[in-house]
Design a protein around this motif. Structure first.
Motif, mmCIF file in Angstrom:
data_model
loop_
_atom_site.group_PDB
_atom_site.id
_atom_site.type_symbol
_atom_site.label_atom_id
_atom_site.label_comp_id
_atom_site.label_asym_id
_atom_site.label_seq_id
_atom_site.Cartn_x
_atom_site.Cartn_y
_atom_site.Cartn_z
ATOM 1 N N THR A 317 0.779 -1.175 -0.029
ATOM 2 C CA THR A 317 0.017 -0.016 -0.142
ATOM 3 C C THR A 317 0.976 1.428 -0.206
ATOM 4 O O THR A 317 0.563 2.006 -0.932
ATOM 5 C CB THR A 317 -1.065 0.148 1.038
ATOM 6 O OG1 THR A 317 -1.819 -1.214 1.159
ATOM 7 C CG2 THR A 317 -1.804 1.067 1.473
ATOM 8 N N SER A 318 1.768 1.299 0.897
ATOM 9 C CA SER A 318 2.786 2.567 1.021
ATOM 10 C C SER A 318 3.610 2.759 -0.090
ATOM 11 O O SER A 318 3.732 3.933 -0.589
ATOM 12 C CB SER A 318 3.329 2.520 2.522
ATOM 13 O OG SER A 318 4.299 1.352 2.248
ATOM 14 N N SER A 319 4.025 1.831 -0.709
ATOM 15 C CA SER A 319 4.864 1.720 -1.821
ATOM 16 C C SER A 319 4.383 2.366 -3.081
ATOM 17 O O SER A 319 4.809 2.688 -4.080
ATOM 18 C CB SER A 319 5.542 0.579 -2.064
ATOM 19 O OG SER A 319 4.893 -0.497 -2.833
ATOM 20 N N GLY A 320 3.023 2.133 -3.088
ATOM 21 C CA GLY A 320 2.294 2.665 -4.619
ATOM 22 C C GLY A 320 2.065 1.338 -5.550
ATOM 23 O O GLY A 320 1.763 1.514 -6.778
ATOM 24 N N LEU A 321 2.912 0.102 -5.225
ATOM 25 C CA LEU A 321 2.875 -0.964 -6.108
ATOM 26 C C LEU A 321 1.459 -1.350 -6.348
ATOM 27 O O LEU A 321 1.183 -1.590 -7.580
ATOM 28 C CB LEU A 321 3.703 -2.043 -5.527
ATOM 29 C CG LEU A 321 3.849 -3.374 -6.258
ATOM 30 C CD1 LEU A 321 4.258 -3.062 -7.791
ATOM 31 C CD2 LEU A 321 4.494 -4.415 -5.515
ATOM 32 N N GLY A 322 0.657 -1.368 -5.311
ATOM 33 C CA GLY A 322 -0.612 -1.857 -5.600
ATOM 34 C C GLY A 322 -1.379 -1.063 -6.476
ATOM 35 O O GLY A 322 -2.343 -1.548 -7.384
ATOM 36 N N GLN A 323 -1.600 0.324 -6.217
ATOM 37 C CA GLN A 323 -2.022 1.264 -7.084
ATOM 38 C C GLN A 323 -1.556 1.072 -8.577
ATOM 39 O O GLN A 323 -2.378 1.362 -9.487
ATOM 40 C CB GLN A 323 -1.864 2.668 -6.491
ATOM 41 C CG GLN A 323 -2.524 3.703 -7.251
ATOM 42 C CD GLN A 323 -2.651 4.946 -6.647
ATOM 43 O OE1 GLN A 323 -2.337 5.210 -5.594
ATOM 44 N NE2 GLN A 323 -3.031 5.971 -7.455
ATOM 45 N N ALA A 324 -0.238 0.987 -8.460
ATOM 46 C CA ALA A 324 0.244 0.821 -9.958
ATOM 47 C C ALA A 324 -0.350 -0.246 -10.765
ATOM 48 O O ALA A 324 -0.490 -0.347 -12.203
ATOM 49 C CB ALA A 324 1.818 0.713 -9.938
ATOM 50 N N ILE A 325 -0.337 -1.441 -10.047
ATOM 51 C CA ILE A 325 -0.910 -2.653 -10.678
ATOM 52 C C ILE A 325 -2.280 -2.192 -11.207
ATOM 53 O O ILE A 325 -2.711 -2.702 -12.270
ATOM 54 C CB ILE A 325 -0.916 -3.816 -9.667
ATOM 55 C CG1 ILE A 325 0.781 -4.141 -9.429
ATOM 56 C CG2 ILE A 325 -1.814 -5.004 -10.445
ATOM 57 C CD1 ILE A 325 0.662 -5.225 -8.531
ATOM 58 N N ILE A 326 -3.293 -1.767 -10.099
ATOM 59 C CA ILE A 326 -4.602 -1.384 -10.676
ATOM 60 C C ILE A 326 -4.797 -0.364 -11.574
ATOM 61 O O ILE A 326 -5.764 -0.411 -12.466
ATOM 62 C CB ILE A 326 -5.446 -1.005 -9.406
ATOM 63 C CG1 ILE A 326 -5.260 -2.134 -8.216
ATOM 64 C CG2 ILE A 326 -6.670 -0.565 -9.596
ATOM 65 C CD1 ILE A 326 -5.798 -1.683 -6.978
ATOM 66 N N ASP A 327 -3.935 0.535 -11.719
ATOM 67 C CA ASP A 327 -3.966 1.569 -12.615
ATOM 68 C C ASP A 327 -3.671 0.927 -13.944
ATOM 69 O O ASP A 327 -4.081 1.413 -14.814
ATOM 70 C CB ASP A 327 -3.035 2.622 -12.035
ATOM 71 C CG ASP A 327 -3.553 3.678 -11.088
ATOM 72 O OD1 ASP A 327 -4.862 3.504 -10.770
ATOM 73 O OD2 ASP A 327 -2.905 4.200 -10.471
ATOM 74 N N GLY A 328 -2.480 0.096 -13.997
ATOM 75 C CA GLY A 328 -2.180 -0.576 -15.264
ATOM 76 C C GLY A 328 -3.286 -1.284 -16.018
ATOM 77 O O GLY A 328 -3.587 -1.213 -17.073
ATOM 78 N N MET A 329 -4.136 -1.870 -15.137
ATOM 79 C CA MET A 329 -5.244 -2.771 -15.833
ATOM 80 C C MET A 329 -6.372 -1.776 -16.177
ATOM 81 O O MET A 329 -6.969 -2.155 -17.113
ATOM 82 C CB MET A 329 -5.869 -3.762 -14.497
ATOM 83 C CG MET A 329 -4.784 -4.927 -14.451
ATOM 84 S SD MET A 329 -4.795 -6.271 -15.749
ATOM 85 C CE MET A 329 -3.990 -7.356 -15.018
ATOM 86 N N ILE A 330 -6.648 -0.722 -15.289
ATOM 87 C CA ILE A 330 -7.692 -0.033 -15.848
ATOM 88 C C ILE A 330 -7.614 0.827 -16.931
ATOM 89 O O ILE A 330 -8.526 1.044 -17.784
ATOM 90 C CB ILE A 330 -8.168 1.215 -14.544
ATOM 91 C CG1 ILE A 330 -8.415 0.476 -13.315
ATOM 92 C CG2 ILE A 330 -8.799 2.094 -14.894
ATOM 93 C CD1 ILE A 330 -8.755 1.357 -11.792
ATOM 94 N N SER A 331 -6.273 1.160 -17.203
ATOM 95 C CA SER A 331 -6.164 2.108 -18.457
ATOM 96 C C SER A 331 -6.307 1.072 -19.768
ATOM 97 O O SER A 331 -6.412 1.749 -20.728
ATOM 98 C CB SER A 331 -4.542 2.338 -18.334
ATOM 99 O OG SER A 331 -3.558 0.987 -18.504
ATOM 100 N N VAL A 332 -6.455 -0.269 -19.805
ATOM 101 C CA VAL A 332 -6.635 -0.810 -20.806
ATOM 102 C C VAL A 332 -8.211 -1.375 -20.994
ATOM 103 O O VAL A 332 -8.448 -2.349 -21.909
ATOM 104 C CB VAL A 332 -5.603 -1.942 -21.083
ATOM 105 C CG1 VAL A 332 -4.322 -1.445 -21.354
ATOM 106 C CG2 VAL A 332 -5.630 -3.076 -20.063
ATOM 107 N N ALA A 333 -8.891 -1.073 -20.138
ATOM 108 C CA ALA A 333 -10.244 -1.752 -19.943
ATOM 109 C C ALA A 333 -11.240 -0.706 -20.423
ATOM 110 O O ALA A 333 -11.040 0.401 -20.516
ATOM 111 C CB ALA A 333 -10.552 -2.105 -18.425
#
Length: 437
Positions: A317-333
């Protein structure tokens, strides 16, 4: 052909997959490495997040420890052992053993995932004793694999959360009744399809040769005896059934009263129910205490590893890794594929953060607003996250620890079969999500 593939995959996994604790440490180091790469300017924040988050699961850890202990102690009661034995005796052939174990555990998962953890572990042990022709690691996989169904059940963490007044996303998505999540026709269809096809898939994976039967774990024999003090007041107190019956009755009154005032089934209620029944049904407090001692060694992996996963979630959560994974998937949906990509994202995040409630807290605030902007139903987004979270439980050791502790196997013994099941579940659920939501 599937049996041969399963045998090869299982053999390969047993050679290369380490102990579950080693996996937890490797995931910790991997999360730190990616966290440093994602946020290189503030590395000390990752260490602080890990240390602060390490103890977040202490309450949950103790709940799981008591769940296993009280369940195993209750199963040691003669009348309960006889009942489990009668149920297990129905599995007269290996295929019946796999199907019976899966279906009974799946029904338990539908009622409550905490209850299912104990039911599945104890049932598979009893079935394994009575059917030595069944391949025991595959039998354990059959008991563990229904974990993918809990998200459609009565204890679905996400389904119940979004139906709760004033939940943390209520301002964004509103209150979503269970009729639109766990009781929605689409959810019921997915549940039914997996309930029917998974045990069939398991039977096709059954090895034709090289059967690995159940092996009873040795229990150290007690040294010494109390014969010379058999009439002492202290031993009379230890051996009288009255104290256990009265104490257990107090717990049962509490449980009944809680249900009467509308409380739902949760881990605390299950634990005090199992504890109370065990106190009543065991012949004495001394016998009850000895049963606890014999079962205690099975809980050590949970005590050791759960804090590491709590730390991983905090770093994620704190590193932003979770958000990066989610943002990457959202961007192509897009609107038609959003639920599918949400499902895949949740499955990936769950490997690092194996907690339904924790994952929803991480993924929900990002996934729901993005989906709603595309016109996606927030109820379907919530269930897609739930199905994805449950999907990769099959290849995440976190939730397998309780059953493995009870039956005495390592994660490597069942991971090959669970990996193939995960492929099947992923394909089936992806197709159904695309056409049903």
């Amino acid at each position: 052909m599937l049996a041969r593939i399963a045998d090869r995959v299982s053999s390969g996994v047993q050679r290369y997959i380490p102990d579950a604790f080693v996996i937890a440490v490797l995931l910790t180091l991997f999360t730190f490495l990616v966290g440093f790469l994602t946020n290189p300017t503030e590395p000390i924040s990752l260490f602080k997040s890990f240390g602060d988050g390490f103890w977040v699961y202490l309450t949950f850890t103790m709940q799981m420890v008591l769940l296993l202990l009280t369940g195993m102690v209750l199963a040691a009661v003669p009348v309960v052992k006889k009942g489990l034995g009668s149920l297990a005796s129905l599995a007269s052939t290996p295929k019946k053993a796999y199907v019976l174990t899966f279906v009974v555990t799946a029904l338990a998962y539908y009622i409550n995932w905490g209850l299912a953890v104990v039911v599945g572990a104890i049932l598979v042990r009893e079935v394994g004793k009575r059917n030595q022709n069944a391949h025991f690691p595959l039998l354990v996989a059959a008991a563990y694999s229904p974990t993918v169904l809990y998200t459609a059940g009565l204890s679905s963490s996400i389904g119940l959360t979004v139906a709760t007044k004033d939940h943390f996303l209520a301002d964004v998505m509103g209150i979503i009744p269970t009729s639109e999540t766990i009781f929605h026709p689409s959810t019921i269809i997915i549940f039914a399809v997996l309930l029917i096809t998974m045990p069939i898939f398991i039977c096709f994976m059954a090895p034709k040769t090289n059967i690995k039967p159940y092996v009873e774990k040795e229990v150290p024999k007690k040294k010494g005896n109390d014969i010379e003090h058999a009439d002492s007041p202290a031993l009379k107190l230890e051996r009288t059934p009255i104290l256990g019956i009265v104490t257990g009755a107090i717990g049962l009154v509490y449980v009944v009263n809680e249900f009467m005032i509308g409380r739902d089934l949760d881990l605390n209620i299950i634990n005090i129910l199992f504890l109370s029944l065990g106190l009543i049904l065991h012949r004495s407090l001394g016998q009850f205490g000895n049963a606890f001692k014999e079962a205690a060694s099975s809980t050590s992996p949970i005590i050791l590893q759960f804090p590491f996963y709590a730390g991983i979630i905090a770093v994620l959560t704190s590193s932003g890794l979770g958000q990066a994974i989610i943002d990457g998937m959202i961007s192509v949906a897009n609107k038609e594929t959003f639920d599918v990509f949400t499902y895949w994202t949740a499955g990936l995040v769950n490997i690092l953060a194996p907690s339904g409630g924790g994952q929803w807290a991480l993924q929900g605030p990002l996934q729901v607003p993005a989906g709603m902007q595309l016109g996606v139903d927030p109820a379907s987004i919530a269930m897609a996250v739930g199905w994805g979270d449950a999907w990769t439980n099959l290849i995440q050791p976190f939730w397998a620890l309780p059953i493995l502790s009870i039956v005495g196997l390592h994660i490597r013994h069942i991971m090959g079969y669970c990996f193939l099941l995960a492929i099947w579940v992923g394909v089936v659920t992806t197709v159904l999500l695309f056409f049903l939501y």
